[in-house]
Enzyme design. Sequence first.
Site, PDB file in Angstrom:
ATOM      1  N   PHE A   1     -12.198  18.526  38.631  1.00 25.48           N
ATOM      2  CA  PHE A   1     -11.234  18.555  38.161  1.00 25.48           C
ATOM      3  C   PHE A   1     -10.677  16.586  38.120  1.00 25.48           C
ATOM      4  O   PHE A   1     -10.961  16.103  39.192  1.00 25.48           O
ATOM      5  CB  PHE A   1     -10.313  19.135  39.483  1.00 25.48           C
ATOM      6  CG  PHE A   1      -8.524  18.973  39.170  1.00 25.48           C
ATOM      7  CD1 PHE A   1      -8.154  19.928  37.816  1.00 25.48           C
ATOM      8  CD2 PHE A   1      -7.511  18.498  39.490  1.00 25.48           C
ATOM      9  CE1 PHE A   1      -6.708  20.017  37.607  1.00 25.48           C
ATOM     10  CE2 PHE A   1      -6.310  18.811  39.523  1.00 25.48           C
ATOM     11  CZ  PHE A   1      -5.964  18.721  38.253  1.00 25.48           C
TER      12      PHE A   1
ATOM     13  N   ASP B   1     -13.469  22.818  46.924  1.00 27.49           N
ATOM     14  CA  ASP B   1     -12.378  23.078  46.291  1.00 27.49           C
ATOM     15  C   ASP B   1     -12.145  24.145  45.147  1.00 27.49           C
ATOM     16  O   ASP B   1     -12.408  24.748  44.555  1.00 27.49           O
ATOM     17  CB  ASP B   1     -11.675  21.993  45.276  1.00 27.49           C
ATOM     18  CG  ASP B   1     -10.765  21.818  44.833  1.00 27.49           C
ATOM     19  OD1 ASP B   1      -9.993  22.555  44.620  1.00 27.49           O
ATOM     20  OD2 ASP B   1     -10.166  20.701  44.011  1.00 27.49           O
TER      21      ASP B   1
ATOM     22  N   TYR C   1      -0.478  27.300  44.809  1.00 25.64           N
ATOM     23  CA  TYR C   1       0.733  27.803  43.513  1.00 25.64           C
ATOM     24  C   TYR C   1      -0.480  28.817  42.960  1.00 25.64           C
ATOM     25  O   TYR C   1       0.935  28.386  41.421  1.00 25.64           O
ATOM     26  CB  TYR C   1       2.027  26.899  43.612  1.00 25.64           C
ATOM     27  CG  TYR C   1       0.477  25.596  42.587  1.00 25.64           C
ATOM     28  CD1 TYR C   1      -0.159  25.411  42.447  1.00 25.64           C
ATOM     29  CD2 TYR C   1       0.210  24.066  43.778  1.00 25.64           C
ATOM     30  CE1 TYR C   1      -0.415  23.829  41.222  1.00 25.64           C
ATOM     31  CE2 TYR C   1      -0.454  22.899  43.208  1.00 25.64           C
ATOM     32  CZ  TYR C   1      -0.853  23.222  42.179  1.00 25.64           C
ATOM     33  OH  TYR C   1      -1.558  21.689  41.587  1.00 25.64           O
ATOM     34  N   LYS C   2      -1.425  28.450  43.221  1.00 31.81           N
ATOM     35  CA  LYS C   2      -1.618  29.673  41.817  1.00 31.81           C
ATOM     36  C   LYS C   2      -2.189  30.366  42.102  1.00 31.81           C
ATOM     37  O   LYS C   2      -0.783  31.528  42.266  1.00 31.81           O
ATOM     38  CB  LYS C   2      -3.576  28.736  41.400  1.00 31.81           C
ATOM     39  CG  LYS C   2      -3.255  27.116  40.934  1.00 31.81           C
ATOM     40  CD  LYS C   2      -5.023  25.815  40.865  1.00 31.81           C
ATOM     41  CE  LYS C   2      -4.088  24.654  40.200  1.00 31.81           C
ATOM     42  NZ  LYS C   2      -5.189  23.957  40.360  1.00 31.81           N
TER      43      LYS C   2
ATOM     44  N   ARG D   1      -7.255  28.314  27.622  1.00 33.70           N
ATOM     45  CA  ARG D   1      -7.219  28.800  28.929  1.00 33.70           C
ATOM     46  C   ARG D   1      -6.259  30.302  28.149  1.00 33.70           C
ATOM     47  O   ARG D   1      -5.342  29.819  29.113  1.00 33.70           O
ATOM     48  CB  ARG D   1      -7.085  27.605  29.750  1.00 33.70           C
ATOM     49  CG  ARG D   1      -7.810  27.806  31.139  1.00 33.70           C
ATOM     50  CD  ARG D   1      -8.124  26.916  32.095  1.00 33.70           C
ATOM     51  NE  ARG D   1      -6.767  26.435  32.823  1.00 33.70           N
ATOM     52  CZ  ARG D   1      -6.202  26.179  33.684  1.00 33.70           C
ATOM     53  NH1 ARG D   1      -7.357  25.541  34.073  1.00 33.70           N
ATOM     54  NH2 ARG D   1      -5.038  25.849  33.956  1.00 33.70           N
TER      55      ARG D   1
HETATM   56  C1  PLP Z   1      -4.801  22.936  40.743  1.00 38.03           C
HETATM   57  C2  PLP Z   1      -5.279  21.920  41.037  1.00 38.03           C
HETATM   58  C3  PLP Z   1      -5.708  20.258  41.725  1.00 38.03           C
HETATM   59  C4  PLP Z   1      -4.386  20.606  42.099  1.00 38.03           C
HETATM   60  O1  PLP Z   1      -3.903  19.224  43.223  1.00 38.03           O
HETATM   61  P1  PLP Z   1      -2.588  19.209  43.887  1.00 38.03           P
HETATM   62  O2  PLP Z   1      -3.354  17.854  44.791  1.00 38.03           O
HETATM   63  O3  PLP Z   1      -2.736  20.294  44.937  1.00 38.03           O
HETATM   64  O4  PLP Z   1      -1.768  19.059  42.725  1.00 38.03           O
HETATM   65  C5  PLP Z   1      -6.462  20.302  42.411  1.00 38.03           C
HETATM   66  N1  PLP Z   1      -8.032  20.612  42.239  1.00 38.03           N
HETATM   67  C6  PLP Z   1      -8.136  21.589  41.341  1.00 38.03           C
HETATM   68  C7  PLP Z   1      -9.708  21.743  40.869  1.00 38.03           C
HETATM   69  C8  PLP Z   1      -7.190  22.310  40.927  1.00 38.03           C
HETATM   70  O5  PLP Z   1      -7.386  23.084  39.776  1.00 38.03           O
END
Ligand code: PLP
Length: 411
Positions: A124, A196, A221-222, A370
């Site tokens: 990510f 992560d 939030y997921k 997705r």
């Molecule tokens: C959604 C997501 C994030 C989100 O990071 P924030 O800093 O909390 O917005 C980070 N890493 C991954 C792999 C994600 O899918």
Amino acid sequence: MSESQAIELDREDILAHKRHEFKLDSEVIYLDGNSLGAMPLVCAQRAREVIESQWGIDLISSWNKHHWIDLPTQVGEKIAPLLGAAPGQVICCDSISVNLFKLLSCAISMRPDRRIILSQKDNFPADLYIGQGLSELLGTDKCELQLVSESEVQNSITDEVAVVVLTHVNYKSGKLHDIQNISRLAHEQGALVIWDLAHSTGALPLEMDKCNVDFAVGCGYKYLNGGPGSPAFIYAATRHQHAIKQPLSGWMGHSQPFAFANQYEPASGVQQFLSGTPGILSMSVLDAALEVYKGVDLIQLREKSLSLGELFLKLVNDKKELSSLKLVSPEACTERGSQLAFSHPQAFEISQALIDQGVIVDFRSPDILRFGFAPLYVRHLDVFKAVEVLVEVVSDQIYLQEIYGNRQKVT
Ligand SMILES: *Cc1c(COP(=O)(O)O)cnc(C)c1O
């Protein structure tokens, strides 16, 4: 596979009743809970209570009276069982990005004779940006981000690596890493691991303690359904907590914040990862959202998630009209998280046309469609109907209509 067979699968689903705990119209087909979880009904109730009664009436006394001050720990302890973590190792705070900065910095300082942060090219991007930022701050003689392709990860874990940082479920392909194996390889080389868990927590069983994981971050939030911008969390194994030195040494992570001492002295335990004042409104909502997971067997949750994904894939494979969609996720369900990704040159336009027809999905640049299957509220019937709509959108080329090419700020 017919519509009635899908309905039958829902009838046999042990988790089917969970959908009623969410505010979801019965017609809504929501296949984007991996990006923003749907709203548990208890969240609206809690938000009203916190705003109107706690803040509105009890004002500042709520820090003690309603235990606002303990929320980061309380929410952390509610998340812990989802991670396979014993108490005292999880705290709710900030965003993944900020938490990753704290953990990477901490890991680098725990391996002072090493400077490499090893990660994956298609991780990510935010996670990579944080690594780049830290490297710039500390200088490349102290910290350098090394990026390799997924197939090179294992062989790149050498005794020069300070910390391996990977996302368990790849945000695009949904491909799973083997946490246990990679953590063991890292430890054999004297490196630390940070996982992560953004696309894993609340979607499949996790075993942080059993896999000897050092640190992890994850998202509120997921799949945890804490609402937009809901705070994230940190897992830090007990064995490391005496050695932690995190750079955002704010007062909430002090051993005695209300002594107002001039000198920073970290709290013992995982509380030292706190920095500033927690966002009580959103953390309270996440606290309420986690009630939905009470009594949920994560093995059954995973079974449901795989059943939804397998059904989707089978339906897509059976339709020759959908042969232009190329599966990007692993073929084998045991090798992926709770989502399926397909590439198509017009993936964006297709995603917009689907949303317009009531099937909410998302697009990831440059060409990925997705489909996320949040197992607490997605039904087999939703999957069946989603593929029917997908067939219509693709075979009738509905996605070529001009309005579907219009990209807004958030895609
Ligand atoms: C959604 C997501 C994030 C989100 O990071 P924030 O800093 O909390 O917005 C980070 N890493 C991954 C792999 C994600 O899918």
